[in-house]
Design an enzyme around this catalytic site. Sequence first.
Site, PDB file in Angstrom:
ATOM      1  N   PHE A   1      -8.787 -53.918   4.851  1.00  0.00           N
ATOM      2  CA  PHE A   1      -9.241 -52.802   4.790  1.00  0.00           C
ATOM      3  C   PHE A   1      -8.522 -51.513   5.294  1.00  0.00           C
ATOM      4  O   PHE A   1      -9.144 -50.331   5.024  1.00  0.00           O
ATOM      5  CB  PHE A   1     -10.543 -52.951   5.539  1.00  0.00           C
ATOM      6  CG  PHE A   1     -10.301 -53.076   7.134  1.00  0.00           C
ATOM      7  CD1 PHE A   1     -10.380 -51.730   7.829  1.00  0.00           C
ATOM      8  CD2 PHE A   1     -10.093 -54.043   7.824  1.00  0.00           C
ATOM      9  CE1 PHE A   1     -10.083 -51.561   9.195  1.00  0.00           C
ATOM     10  CE2 PHE A   1      -9.856 -54.241   9.335  1.00  0.00           C
ATOM     11  CZ  PHE A   1      -9.903 -52.660   9.883  1.00  0.00           C
TER      12      PHE A   1
ATOM     13  N   LYS B   1      -7.346 -57.290  -6.232  1.00  0.00           N
ATOM     14  CA  LYS B   1      -8.772 -57.510  -5.352  1.00  0.00           C
ATOM     15  C   LYS B   1      -8.403 -57.048  -4.083  1.00  0.00           C
ATOM     16  O   LYS B   1      -7.665 -57.652  -3.257  1.00  0.00           O
ATOM     17  CB  LYS B   1      -9.234 -58.948  -5.326  1.00  0.00           C
ATOM     18  CG  LYS B   1     -10.406 -59.208  -4.765  1.00  0.00           C
ATOM     19  CD  LYS B   1     -10.422 -60.220  -3.688  1.00  0.00           C
ATOM     20  CE  LYS B   1     -10.262 -59.904  -2.183  1.00  0.00           C
ATOM     21  NZ  LYS B   1     -11.115 -59.381  -1.333  1.00  0.00           N
TER      22      LYS B   1
ATOM     23  N   GLU C   1      -9.588 -49.318  -4.935  1.00  0.00           N
ATOM     24  CA  GLU C   1     -10.307 -47.970  -4.502  1.00  0.00           C
ATOM     25  C   GLU C   1     -10.052 -47.259  -5.786  1.00  0.00           C
ATOM     26  O   GLU C   1     -10.014 -47.772  -6.726  1.00  0.00           O
ATOM     27  CB  GLU C   1      -9.828 -47.153  -3.135  1.00  0.00           C
ATOM     28  CG  GLU C   1      -8.504 -47.306  -2.825  1.00  0.00           C
ATOM     29  CD  GLU C   1      -7.374 -46.945  -4.116  1.00  0.00           C
ATOM     30  OE1 GLU C   1      -7.254 -45.781  -4.065  1.00  0.00           O
ATOM     31  OE2 GLU C   1      -6.692 -47.783  -4.603  1.00  0.00           O
ATOM     32  N   LYS C   2     -10.138 -45.827  -5.713  1.00  0.00           N
ATOM     33  CA  LYS C   2     -10.404 -44.815  -6.961  1.00  0.00           C
ATOM     34  C   LYS C   2      -9.205 -44.979  -7.654  1.00  0.00           C
ATOM     35  O   LYS C   2      -9.165 -44.364  -8.801  1.00  0.00           O
ATOM     36  CB  LYS C   2     -10.894 -43.623  -6.517  1.00  0.00           C
ATOM     37  CG  LYS C   2     -11.777 -42.901  -7.716  1.00  0.00           C
ATOM     38  CD  LYS C   2     -12.551 -42.003  -7.075  1.00  0.00           C
ATOM     39  CE  LYS C   2     -13.329 -41.508  -8.379  1.00  0.00           C
ATOM     40  NZ  LYS C   2     -14.578 -40.765  -8.177  1.00  0.00           N
TER      41      LYS C   2
ATOM     42  N   SER D   1      -4.822 -60.472   7.627  1.00  0.00           N
ATOM     43  CA  SER D   1      -4.816 -61.222   8.818  1.00  0.00           C
ATOM     44  C   SER D   1      -4.149 -62.729   8.606  1.00  0.00           C
ATOM     45  O   SER D   1      -3.831 -63.134   7.466  1.00  0.00           O
ATOM     46  CB  SER D   1      -6.107 -61.551   9.120  1.00  0.00           C
ATOM     47  OG  SER D   1      -6.866 -62.356   8.567  1.00  0.00           O
TER      48      SER D   1
ATOM     49  N   CYS E   1      -1.366 -52.162  11.126  1.00  0.00           N
ATOM     50  CA  CYS E   1      -0.473 -52.954  11.380  1.00  0.00           C
ATOM     51  C   CYS E   1       0.594 -52.878  12.222  1.00  0.00           C
ATOM     52  O   CYS E   1       1.406 -53.697  12.897  1.00  0.00           O
ATOM     53  CB  CYS E   1      -0.119 -53.887  10.266  1.00  0.00           C
ATOM     54  SG  CYS E   1       1.092 -52.946   9.239  1.00  0.00           S
TER      55      CYS E   1
ATOM     56  N   GLU F   1      -4.121 -60.563  18.370  1.00  0.00           N
ATOM     57  CA  GLU F   1      -4.090 -59.125  17.840  1.00  0.00           C
ATOM     58  C   GLU F   1      -5.266 -58.505  18.027  1.00  0.00           C
ATOM     59  O   GLU F   1      -6.434 -58.904  17.552  1.00  0.00           O
ATOM     60  CB  GLU F   1      -3.907 -59.200  16.326  1.00  0.00           C
ATOM     61  CG  GLU F   1      -3.488 -57.710  15.750  1.00  0.00           C
ATOM     62  CD  GLU F   1      -3.520 -57.827  14.319  1.00  0.00           C
ATOM     63  OE1 GLU F   1      -3.954 -58.644  13.776  1.00  0.00           O
ATOM     64  OE2 GLU F   1      -2.756 -56.965  13.671  1.00  0.00           O
TER      65      GLU F   1
HETATM   66  P1  NAD Z   1      -8.351 -59.881   6.479  1.00  0.00           P
HETATM   67  O1  NAD Z   1      -7.485 -60.963   6.336  1.00  0.00           O
HETATM   68  O2  NAD Z   1      -9.644 -60.230   7.205  1.00  0.00           O
HETATM   69  O3  NAD Z   1      -8.778 -59.628   5.015  1.00  0.00           O
HETATM   70  C1  NAD Z   1      -7.705 -59.364   4.055  1.00  0.00           C
HETATM   71  C2  NAD Z   1      -7.957 -60.116   2.710  1.00  0.00           C
HETATM   72  O4  NAD Z   1      -7.826 -61.345   2.619  1.00  0.00           O
HETATM   73  C3  NAD Z   1      -9.283 -59.219   2.250  1.00  0.00           C
HETATM   74  O5  NAD Z   1      -9.309 -59.185   0.718  1.00  0.00           O
HETATM   75  C4  NAD Z   1     -10.435 -60.722   2.388  1.00  0.00           C
HETATM   76  O6  NAD Z   1     -11.266 -60.799   1.354  1.00  0.00           O
HETATM   77  C5  NAD Z   1      -9.473 -61.779   2.346  1.00  0.00           C
HETATM   78  N1  NAD Z   1      -9.736 -62.867   3.479  1.00  0.00           N
HETATM   79  C6  NAD Z   1     -10.181 -62.532   4.636  1.00  0.00           C
HETATM   80  N2  NAD Z   1     -10.331 -63.913   5.325  1.00  0.00           N
HETATM   81  C7  NAD Z   1     -10.204 -64.783   4.280  1.00  0.00           C
HETATM   82  C8  NAD Z   1     -10.010 -66.292   4.488  1.00  0.00           C
HETATM   83  N3  NAD Z   1     -10.253 -66.862   5.543  1.00  0.00           N
HETATM   84  N4  NAD Z   1      -9.641 -66.961   3.605  1.00  0.00           N
HETATM   85  C9  NAD Z   1      -9.201 -66.317   2.241  1.00  0.00           C
HETATM   86  N5  NAD Z   1      -9.132 -64.987   2.261  1.00  0.00           N
HETATM   87  C10 NAD Z   1      -9.710 -64.252   3.268  1.00  0.00           C
HETATM   88  O7  NAD Z   1      -7.788 -58.575   6.986  1.00  0.00           O
HETATM   89  P2  NAD Z   1      -8.350 -57.134   7.472  1.00  0.00           P
HETATM   90  O8  NAD Z   1      -9.199 -57.422   8.455  1.00  0.00           O
HETATM   91  O9  NAD Z   1      -8.868 -56.761   6.269  1.00  0.00           O
HETATM   92  O10 NAD Z   1      -7.139 -56.526   7.962  1.00  0.00           O
HETATM   93  C11 NAD Z   1      -6.553 -56.453   9.305  1.00  0.00           C
HETATM   94  C12 NAD Z   1      -5.358 -57.388   9.155  1.00  0.00           C
HETATM   95  O11 NAD Z   1      -4.301 -56.911   8.443  1.00  0.00           O
HETATM   96  C13 NAD Z   1      -4.899 -57.267  10.572  1.00  0.00           C
HETATM   97  O12 NAD Z   1      -4.267 -58.525  10.988  1.00  0.00           O
HETATM   98  C14 NAD Z   1      -3.343 -56.392  10.409  1.00  0.00           C
HETATM   99  O13 NAD Z   1      -2.133 -56.686  11.284  1.00  0.00           O
HETATM  100  C15 NAD Z   1      -2.857 -56.853   8.685  1.00  0.00           C
HETATM  101  N6  NAD Z   1      -2.291 -56.024   8.226  1.00  0.00           N
HETATM  102  C16 NAD Z   1      -0.777 -56.358   8.027  1.00  0.00           C
HETATM  103  C17 NAD Z   1       0.020 -55.417   7.551  1.00  0.00           C
HETATM  104  C18 NAD Z   1       1.475 -55.920   7.111  1.00  0.00           C
HETATM  105  O14 NAD Z   1       1.942 -55.227   6.436  1.00  0.00           O
HETATM  106  N7  NAD Z   1       1.713 -56.962   8.047  1.00  0.00           N
HETATM  107  C19 NAD Z   1      -0.414 -54.122   6.845  1.00  0.00           C
HETATM  108  C20 NAD Z   1      -1.875 -53.904   7.065  1.00  0.00           C
HETATM  109  C21 NAD Z   1      -2.799 -54.805   7.636  1.00  0.00           C
END
Ligand code: NAD
Length: 517
Positions: A172, A196, A199-200, A247, A302, A402
């Site tokens: 997100f 998946k 956005e626009k 994550s 991140c 985190e």
């Molecule tokens: P998230 O892991 O909750 O969601 C990311 C995607 O994974 C979404 O599309 C979601 O639908 C899917 N997803 C979520 N939980 C899942 C599960 N248990 N099984 C399978 N799919 C699942 O992450 P978020 O809260 O949207 O984003 C924040 C996280 O992203 C933070 O940990 C941040 O550090 C990380 N992040 C990392 C980078 C990088 O380059 N290392 C960049 C941006 C964000």
Amino acid sequence: PQICAPGRSHFSTAVEPSSSKSNPPRVPNLIGGRFVDSKSSTVIDVINPATQEVVSQVPLSTDEEFKAAVSAAKKAYPLWRNTPITTRQRVMLKFQELIRRDMDKLALNVTTEQGKTLKDAQGDVFRGLEVVEHACGMATLQMGEYVSNVSHGIDTYSIREPLGVCAGICPFNFPAMIPLWMFPVAVTCGNTFVLKPSEKDPELALEAGLPEGVLNIVHGTHVCDHLDIVNSICDDDDIKAISFVGSNVAGMHIYSRAAAKGKRVQSNMGAKNHAIVLPDANVDATLNALVAAGFGAAGQRCMALSTVIFVGDAKSWKAKLVERAKALKVNAGTEPDTDLGPVISKQAKERIHKLVKSGVESGAKLLLDGRNIVVPGYESGNFIGPTILSDITTNMECYKEEIFGPVLLFMEADSLEEAISIINSNKYGNGASIFTTSGVAARKFQTEIEAGQVGINVPIPVPLPFFSFTGNKASFAGDLNFYDNVVCCSLVEPFDPILEKNTQRIALQTLYLKEDK
Ligand code: NAD
């Protein structure tokens, strides 16, 4: 607004109070070149985190819709991969022009649905735009290798070829930049793509001239009675590679499940980025950098700096840092002069509160508490003001996890060696920075630190697209991590509105470079 991120939203059946526009728009899927409404009756509400207003709804796509998207990508592949590289580049040239044209509109959409400040949202779009610009030079990047007469009369050459259908799964926190990390490079190389969520931008990508089926978007989530779209992507035999950002729980699941099916996976995950502050650093520039990188985007980057290790006498700067953090303006991202907006959801806010509480219970000192902040006019927003915990030890939950919010942790060390060893013992290794005017200390840090992105007097060392964005240890899994360490030691300007207020930073860096000679 068409930004979908189930992690920050809730299902329409949820009982949480939220107000709704009379008819929030339903975000369509993009399949085979056409925007189509999903047949699914279940949607996820996308909520403005500053107001709780439902601004749009994302459908939980059906299995048929997912399969139709993959099949459209598969069908488009043979023709697209044989389209001249110069033509593919020209689509990207047009695409970057359209992103520039719609920059403000896209940024406003990001702010409305994600909550970050408008300036930050512009940075989000701009960072993605840079990847599109990079993809415009793909012909050069795809050059192969050639050695003549490797044996008698035999020449050998290697060619870079596309893989086929690729997929992207996005988080997100950068709704514009991260999808743009993924599909522009993949499609310009000749692959086709299933994203998946999104956005626009895809609308613009079509206007730029992407043929039907080259880019497809299907919305959905992994927690779903209808279809676990994440697992479907991992399991589908026609998808050859996956880019994931998010994550660790999700990233490791996707990495192992998709790898077991023989796919290439690039999994960029969570972080706990540290900064070491040496007593010889420039006080003003360092404090400004720490405040910007700790609290900018409400800590939801991140590459946010979430832990500061003060070495020796630098610990006397803590009070000044607290004062600067107190001065930051917390408000809705659309309001002028806002430094940090709300966190993404009520659940995220509760989680952050819990981690702060557990820190205090295990002995940390609360130097600044932003948990009870009320923002006039936005009383129901998910706001947390800058929060600082001191006397942190490595066994505390708030240190191990985190936090992903506007919370900065303070630690102390007697020497640079001790500070480096604390960072290297942490399970994450996304980024790390040092603040110093000593070339010797900077070089030692650069050489010994276990982190993907390394900053020297740069708080958020995010490389531009002609380097790779990497990550070490638990922050990355995959085989496409081209560089173990990318060092941004001086001139890379991370886009941060708070940091922009600082006018001394370049002078400091020049000083460092001169001393280094
Ligand atoms: P998230 O892991 O909750 O969601 C990311 C995607 O994974 C979404 O599309 C979601 O639908 C899917 N997803 C979520 N939980 C899942 C599960 N248990 N099984 C399978 N799919 C699942 O992450 P978020 O809260 O949207 O984003 C924040 C996280 O992203 C933070 O940990 C941040 O550090 C990380 N992040 C990392 C980078 C990088 O380059 N290392 C960049 C941006 C964000």
